[in-house]
Design an enzyme around this catalytic site. Sequence first.
Site, PDB file in Angstrom:
ATOM      1  N   HIS A   1     -12.554  35.723 -10.214  1.00  0.00           N
ATOM      2  CA  HIS A   1     -11.448  35.357  -9.160  1.00  0.00           C
ATOM      3  C   HIS A   1     -11.140  36.716  -8.623  1.00  0.00           C
ATOM      4  O   HIS A   1     -11.506  37.785  -9.306  1.00  0.00           O
ATOM      5  CB  HIS A   1      -9.988  34.706  -9.633  1.00  0.00           C
ATOM      6  CG  HIS A   1     -10.456  33.311 -10.302  1.00  0.00           C
ATOM      7  ND1 HIS A   1     -10.398  32.214  -9.541  1.00  0.00           N
ATOM      8  CD2 HIS A   1     -10.519  32.854 -11.460  1.00  0.00           C
ATOM      9  CE1 HIS A   1     -10.805  31.190 -10.056  1.00  0.00           C
ATOM     10  NE2 HIS A   1     -10.698  31.438 -11.500  1.00  0.00           N
TER      11      HIS A   1
ATOM     12  N   LYS B   1     -24.165  49.248 -34.565  1.00  0.00           N
ATOM     13  CA  LYS B   1     -25.404  49.965 -35.190  1.00  0.00           C
ATOM     14  C   LYS B   1     -26.879  49.761 -34.118  1.00  0.00           C
ATOM     15  O   LYS B   1     -26.585  48.925 -33.534  1.00  0.00           O
ATOM     16  CB  LYS B   1     -25.886  49.538 -36.819  1.00  0.00           C
ATOM     17  CG  LYS B   1     -26.226  48.422 -36.860  1.00  0.00           C
ATOM     18  CD  LYS B   1     -26.359  48.307 -38.418  1.00  0.00           C
ATOM     19  CE  LYS B   1     -27.365  47.375 -38.858  1.00  0.00           C
ATOM     20  NZ  LYS B   1     -27.718  47.262 -40.185  1.00  0.00           N
TER      21      LYS B   1
ATOM     22  N   ASN C   1     -25.897  25.963 -29.842  1.00  0.00           N
ATOM     23  CA  ASN C   1     -25.305  25.411 -30.827  1.00  0.00           C
ATOM     24  C   ASN C   1     -24.034  24.501 -30.160  1.00  0.00           C
ATOM     25  O   ASN C   1     -23.576  24.672 -28.996  1.00  0.00           O
ATOM     26  CB  ASN C   1     -24.806  26.156 -32.125  1.00  0.00           C
ATOM     27  CG  ASN C   1     -25.060  25.561 -33.189  1.00  0.00           C
ATOM     28  OD1 ASN C   1     -24.401  24.292 -33.540  1.00  0.00           O
ATOM     29  ND2 ASN C   1     -25.061  26.065 -34.490  1.00  0.00           N
TER      30      ASN C   1
END
Length: 186
Positions: free
Chosen positions: A113, A181, A83
């Site tokens: 880094h 869950k 998206n």
Amino acid sequence: MKTEFEKMRSEEFYDFTDPEILSSLNHSKRVCQKLNQMTLCSPGYRDALQEIIPDIPDNSKVCPPFHCDHGNGIKVGHNVFINYNCCFLDGAFIYLGENVRIGPMCQLYTVSHPVDPILRRGTVEVGHPISIGADTWLGGGVIVCPGVKIGRRCIVGAGSVVVHDVPDDCMVAGNPAIIKKRLNER
């Protein structure tokens, strides 16, 4: 002896000011800028997308705007949807399995880094690949950190920061993301 680009793809420290790496970064920035002036149905969209992400399947889509470091480190399965306004830092490889859904404003960071502050002043960094399994959905604004593997058929709640691997068939959420869950338990 490995080139700096080869080191970048091999989870070794590399110099990000290397000419080959800078050329790849500059190419990606130019083509992303072109893509980001388009929509999914603009003429030239598919050509620009394939110039950024080589071998992206025709049935996978990336909604502009989109930002990446190289693009050639992003490996996309079939029927993937990314998206708007996502940022993929692909110094190391990013693997997206088939049918993956990436929400808006997600950030996938393979680059890190040095921990040592003296080394961090220099021009070296290291990348660790990210892998997202088939049929997984990342909600909007998810951040995936370097080296994380997210399993198949997972759901990552919006706004989560994923710092650890996620097993198959889990819903995770939070900062840091934790298992909320198990999905598809029989």
